[in-house]
Write a protein that holds these residues in place. Structure first.
Motif, PDB file in Angstrom:
ATOM      1  N   PHE A 211       0.827  -1.203   0.000  1.00 24.99           N
ATOM      2  CA  PHE A 211       0.000   0.000   0.000  1.00 24.99           C
ATOM      3  C   PHE A 211       0.868   1.262   0.000  1.00 24.99           C
ATOM      4  O   PHE A 211       0.659   2.170  -0.798  1.00 24.99           O
ATOM      5  N   PHE A 212       1.854   1.309   0.886  1.00 24.91           N
ATOM      6  CA  PHE A 212       2.740   2.476   0.935  1.00 24.91           C
ATOM      7  C   PHE A 212       3.456   2.679  -0.396  1.00 24.91           C
ATOM      8  O   PHE A 212       3.516   3.790  -0.919  1.00 24.91           O
ATOM      9  N   ASN A 213       4.009   1.599  -0.938  1.00 25.49           N
ATOM     10  CA  ASN A 213       4.783   1.713  -2.175  1.00 25.49           C
ATOM     11  C   ASN A 213       3.927   2.083  -3.381  1.00 25.49           C
ATOM     12  O   ASN A 213       4.395   2.792  -4.270  1.00 25.49           O
ATOM     13  N   SER A 214       2.685   1.637  -3.425  1.00 24.88           N
ATOM     14  CA  SER A 214       1.823   1.953  -4.565  1.00 24.88           C
ATOM     15  C   SER A 214       1.134   3.311  -4.424  1.00 24.88           C
ATOM     16  O   SER A 214       0.712   3.899  -5.410  1.00 24.88           O
TER      17      SER A 214
ATOM     18  N   ILE B  56      15.629  -0.163   7.205  1.00 23.63           N
ATOM     19  CA  ILE B  56      15.646  -0.748   8.543  1.00 23.63           C
ATOM     20  C   ILE B  56      16.526   0.142   9.422  1.00 23.63           C
ATOM     21  O   ILE B  56      17.648   0.464   9.068  1.00 23.63           O
ATOM     22  N   ARG B  57      15.960   0.547  10.562  1.00 21.57           N
ATOM     23  CA  ARG B  57      16.666   1.471  11.462  1.00 21.57           C
ATOM     24  C   ARG B  57      16.559   0.998  12.903  1.00 21.57           C
ATOM     25  O   ARG B  57      15.698   0.203  13.232  1.00 21.57           O
ATOM     26  N   PHE B  58      17.413   1.532  13.731  1.00 20.43           N
ATOM     27  CA  PHE B  58      17.361   1.322  15.178  1.00 20.43           C
ATOM     28  C   PHE B  58      17.027   2.682  15.798  1.00 20.43           C
ATOM     29  O   PHE B  58      17.842   3.295  16.485  1.00 20.43           O
ATOM     30  N   PRO B  59      15.801   3.180  15.524  1.00 22.65           N
ATOM     31  CA  PRO B  59      15.504   4.579  15.834  1.00 22.65           C
ATOM     32  C   PRO B  59      15.089   4.877  17.264  1.00 22.65           C
ATOM     33  O   PRO B  59      15.115   6.020  17.675  1.00 22.65           O
ATOM     34  N   PHE B  60      14.674   3.881  18.011  1.00 23.00           N
ATOM     35  CA  PHE B  60      14.048   4.165  19.294  1.00 23.00           C
ATOM     36  C   PHE B  60      14.882   3.745  20.494  1.00 23.00           C
ATOM     37  O   PHE B  60      14.416   3.789  21.619  1.00 23.00           O
ATOM     38  N   GLY B  61      16.087   3.282  20.273  1.00 22.00           N
ATOM     39  CA  GLY B  61      16.944   2.901  21.376  1.00 22.00           C
ATOM     40  C   GLY B  61      16.715   1.468  21.845  1.00 22.00           C
ATOM     41  O   GLY B  61      15.952   0.709  21.262  1.00 22.00           O
TER      42      GLY B  61
ATOM     43  N   GLY C  60      14.101  -1.481  20.020  1.00 20.67           N
ATOM     44  CA  GLY C  60      14.801  -2.258  18.997  1.00 20.67           C
ATOM     45  C   GLY C  60      14.633  -1.734  17.588  1.00 20.67           C
ATOM     46  O   GLY C  60      14.433  -0.549  17.364  1.00 20.67           O
ATOM     47  N   TRP C  61      14.700  -2.654  16.631  1.00 23.29           N
ATOM     48  CA  TRP C  61      14.715  -2.315  15.216  1.00 23.29           C
ATOM     49  C   TRP C  61      13.318  -1.974  14.714  1.00 23.29           C
ATOM     50  O   TRP C  61      12.322  -2.457  15.208  1.00 23.29           O
ATOM     51  N   GLY C  62      13.292  -1.126  13.689  1.00 24.12           N
ATOM     52  CA  GLY C  62      12.044  -0.751  13.038  1.00 24.12           C
ATOM     53  C   GLY C  62      12.315  -0.444  11.576  1.00 24.12           C
ATOM     54  O   GLY C  62      13.467  -0.375  11.137  1.00 24.12           O
ATOM     55  N   VAL C  63      11.252  -0.296  10.829  1.00 29.24           N
ATOM     56  CA  VAL C  63      11.374   0.084   9.424  1.00 29.24           C
ATOM     57  C   VAL C  63      10.817   1.484   9.287  1.00 29.24           C
ATOM     58  O   VAL C  63       9.704   1.777   9.723  1.00 29.24           O
ATOM     59  N   ARG C  64      11.615   2.339   8.696  1.00 31.81           N
ATOM     60  CA  ARG C  64      11.230   3.738   8.502  1.00 31.81           C
ATOM     61  C   ARG C  64      10.950   3.958   7.023  1.00 31.81           C
ATOM     62  O   ARG C  64      11.672   3.474   6.160  1.00 31.81           O
ATOM     63  N   TYR C  65       9.883   4.660   6.746  1.00 34.56           N
ATOM     64  CA  TYR C  65       9.548   5.028   5.365  1.00 34.56           C
ATOM     65  C   TYR C  65       9.916   6.487   5.157  1.00 34.56           C
ATOM     66  O   TYR C  65       9.529   7.338   5.957  1.00 34.56           O
TER      67      TYR C  65
END
Length: 52
Positions: A26-29, A37-42, A46-51
């Protein structure tokens, strides 16, 4: 070490992967967007996916 999407999919299982792919498609279309893939929240979250 940063996980791959295949490693994430193995952890969230088939049902989680199915839902992930629906949201990701949905996001891509709908938007001109890329994911990373990021480690944004400490260490608490843990790990997350950022758009972006």
């Amino acid at each position: 070490m940063k996980p791959t999407m295949d490693e994430i999919f193995s952890i969230i299982g088939d049902e989680g992967t199915k839902h992930w792919r629906i949201v990701d498609e949905f996001f891509n279309s709908s938007y001109d967007i890329e994911s990373e893939i990021r480690f944004p929240f400490g260490n608490n979250y843990g790990w997350g996916v950022r758009y972006i």
